[in-house]
Design an enzyme around this catalytic site. Structure first.
Site, PDB file in Angstrom:
ATOM      1  N   ARG A 163     -33.219  14.831   3.529  1.00 29.72           N
ATOM      2  CA  ARG A 163     -33.708  15.690   2.463  1.00 29.72           C
ATOM      3  C   ARG A 163     -32.936  15.384   1.187  1.00 29.72           C
ATOM      4  O   ARG A 163     -32.059  16.118   0.773  1.00 29.72           O
ATOM      5  CB  ARG A 163     -33.547  17.161   2.846  1.00 29.72           C
ATOM      6  CG  ARG A 163     -34.393  17.565   4.036  1.00 29.72           C
ATOM      7  CD  ARG A 163     -34.201  19.024   4.365  1.00 29.72           C
ATOM      8  NE  ARG A 163     -35.001  19.420   5.502  1.00 29.72           N
ATOM      9  CZ  ARG A 163     -34.981  20.643   6.042  1.00 29.72           C
ATOM     10  NH1 ARG A 163     -34.196  21.562   5.522  1.00 29.72           N
ATOM     11  NH2 ARG A 163     -35.732  20.932   7.082  1.00 29.72           N
ATOM     12  N   ARG A 185     -14.233  14.345  11.224  1.00 30.75           N
ATOM     13  CA  ARG A 185     -13.545  14.174   9.957  1.00 30.75           C
ATOM     14  C   ARG A 185     -12.775  15.459   9.686  1.00 30.75           C
ATOM     15  O   ARG A 185     -13.239  16.562   9.984  1.00 30.75           O
ATOM     16  CB  ARG A 185     -14.531  13.927   8.823  1.00 30.75           C
ATOM     17  CG  ARG A 185     -15.350  12.654   8.989  1.00 30.75           C
ATOM     18  CD  ARG A 185     -14.524  11.400   8.836  1.00 30.75           C
ATOM     19  NE  ARG A 185     -14.223  11.125   7.420  1.00 30.75           N
ATOM     20  CZ  ARG A 185     -13.421  10.150   7.009  1.00 30.75           C
ATOM     21  NH1 ARG A 185     -12.795   9.385   7.889  1.00 30.75           N
ATOM     22  NH2 ARG A 185     -13.217   9.953   5.716  1.00 30.75           N
ATOM     23  N   ARG A 236     -13.510  15.964  -4.239  1.00 31.70           N
ATOM     24  CA  ARG A 236     -13.860  17.031  -5.169  1.00 31.70           C
ATOM     25  C   ARG A 236     -12.638  17.892  -5.464  1.00 31.70           C
ATOM     26  O   ARG A 236     -11.634  17.839  -4.740  1.00 31.70           O
ATOM     27  CB  ARG A 236     -14.989  17.903  -4.617  1.00 31.70           C
ATOM     28  CG  ARG A 236     -14.644  18.666  -3.340  1.00 31.70           C
ATOM     29  CD  ARG A 236     -15.839  19.486  -2.874  1.00 31.70           C
ATOM     30  NE  ARG A 236     -15.520  20.316  -1.712  1.00 31.70           N
ATOM     31  CZ  ARG A 236     -16.338  21.209  -1.170  1.00 31.70           C
ATOM     32  NH1 ARG A 236     -17.543  21.391  -1.682  1.00 31.70           N
ATOM     33  NH2 ARG A 236     -15.973  21.917  -0.123  1.00 31.70           N
ATOM     34  N   ASP A 290     -24.040  25.683   9.314  1.00 33.84           N
ATOM     35  CA  ASP A 290     -23.749  26.595   8.215  1.00 33.84           C
ATOM     36  C   ASP A 290     -23.466  27.972   8.787  1.00 33.84           C
ATOM     37  O   ASP A 290     -23.798  28.285   9.936  1.00 33.84           O
ATOM     38  CB  ASP A 290     -24.937  26.659   7.250  1.00 33.84           C
ATOM     39  CG  ASP A 290     -25.030  25.420   6.364  1.00 33.84           C
ATOM     40  OD1 ASP A 290     -23.968  24.829   6.075  1.00 33.84           O
ATOM     41  OD2 ASP A 290     -26.144  25.044   5.978  1.00 33.84           O
TER      42      ASP A 290
END
Length: 376
Positions: A167, A243, A273, A344
């Site tokens: 997506r 990870r 980030r 999530d």
């Protein structure tokens, strides 16, 4: 319940309300797992200790559930990225396209332009790189996806499956809301308080700083295990690949970057980030700031596992552990670590509620719940 994160807490509450006596144990000194938040004593900023968690969902039932235990205030995740010495909006949208190519395209013109620069020779994409090149072309791929992905996963994008980018977030309007979901927000006083209230029931006993041993399973009617699947078996077949994340925490007197999340797509910047935590609570005002520089690397013994890799080797090992788990009576493996899936928060809560319901139904019909309510 092994683990006092979202899975363990939500299931504990559901079963406690149904009349079961529930013990929740966690080897850490705190509840809420990686969602743990705490207010910094010096600045007053609410810190997401294990990295930011932003709640977003289309599941109205889950939204209603979390609002039972916390007051969720509006928060829209608007991510920025620094690439080639310039700052852009993410996901890639009409503003990003016009800014990057120094154009003033309308939506239909932008679609036509992106189609013209995309690699139309690629049929069915097999790799992450194929997927990106087919849909956005090389310039946008190298600016926004290639370097960030290599840093995040530690491998060339040609080694990653296309499914990671199925997506592809490209929008031909000026919408820079990172998520599509109807319900988005942050708990006003952090996730720790929310989980604390979920666990606040007379039928729930909480044991922190407590490591669980599978030898204890026989002492309970049923065990729900949200720790690492391979860890339950003492890694007897080998370690599943993850990870992990390293955070360099630093303070700033003022506003460091003007937004909650700034990605860094260039390979010569070692971190992926920077997150500025006071911006995750925009209803609060703080003069000073706390930021995290975030870097990803392979998870080693003693590290906190964050993202399951799920490449071919891991999937083969996972299948062997799933088979072992199926032979373990009275234990159900749940959550991100227990099922070796990236979940999530809203999906974690939904699965926890549904798994608890399944256990109650099985118990009412003198049946047993299997090793997995949702198969890895």
């Amino acid at each position: 319940m092994v683990g006092a994160g979202l899975s363990g807490a939500v299931m504990a509450r559901k079963l406690a309300e149904a009349g079961h006596l529930v013990t929740v144990c966690d080897e850490r000194s705190h509840i809420a797992g990686n969602c743990y938040t705490e207010r910094d004593a010096d600045t007053g900023v609410m810190v997401h200790v294990y990295g930011p968690h932003i709640f977003h969902t289309d599941d109205e039932g889950v939204w209603d559930y979390v609002n039972r235990f916390a007051n969720f205030l509006p928060f829209v995740n608007r991510v920025k990225t620094t690439s080639g010495g310039r700052v852009f909006l993410l996901p890639v949208n009409l503003h990003t396209i016009n800014q990057f190519f120094n154009k003033t395209l309308r939506p239909d013109e932008a679609k036509e332009f992106i189609t013209s620069i995309a690699d139309q020779t690629i049929g069915e994409p097999k790799t992450f790189e194929d997927q990106a090149l087919k849909f956005v072309g090389r310039d946008l791929y190298e600016a926004f996806f290639k370097g960030y992905t290599m840093k995040q996963w530690g491998v060339e994008p040609t080694q990653l499956p296309a499914s990671i980018l199925k997506r592809l977030p490209v929008r031909f309007n000026y919408d820079d809301n990172y998520f599509f979901h109807r319900f988005q927000g942050m708990p006003e006083n952090g996730y720790t308080e929310m989980v604390e209230k979920i666990l606040d029931h007379d039928n729930i006993e909480l044991k922190l700083n407590t490591r669980y041993s599978r030898a204890e399973s026989a002492s309970y009617a049923h065990v729900f295990y949200s720790g690492p699947l391979d860890g339950y078996f003492d890694f007897e077949l080998g370690r599943l690949g993850y990870r992990t994340l390293d955070f360099e925490r630093f303070y700033y007197d003022g506003d460091y970057q003007g937004c909650a999340v700034m990605n860094y797509g260039d390979l010569d910047v070692p971190y992926t980030r920077i997150t500025e935590h006071k911006h995750f609570s925009p209803w609060e005002k703080h003069e000073k700031s706390i930021c995290y520089r975030e870097s990803a690397r392979s998870c080693e013994e003693g590290d906190i596992p964050y993202y399951p890799i799920r490449m071919a080797d891991e999937k083969a090992l996972l299948a062997r552990y799933v088979e072992r788990a199926g032979q373990e009576p009275g234990v159900t493996f749940v959550g991100r670590l227990g099922t070796y899936r990236y979940l999530d928060m809203d999906v974690t809560i939904r699965e926890a509620l549904d798994t608890a319901d399944a256990y109650l139904n099985a118990s009412a019909n003198a049946q047993k719940l299997g090793a997995f309510f949702v198969s890895p």
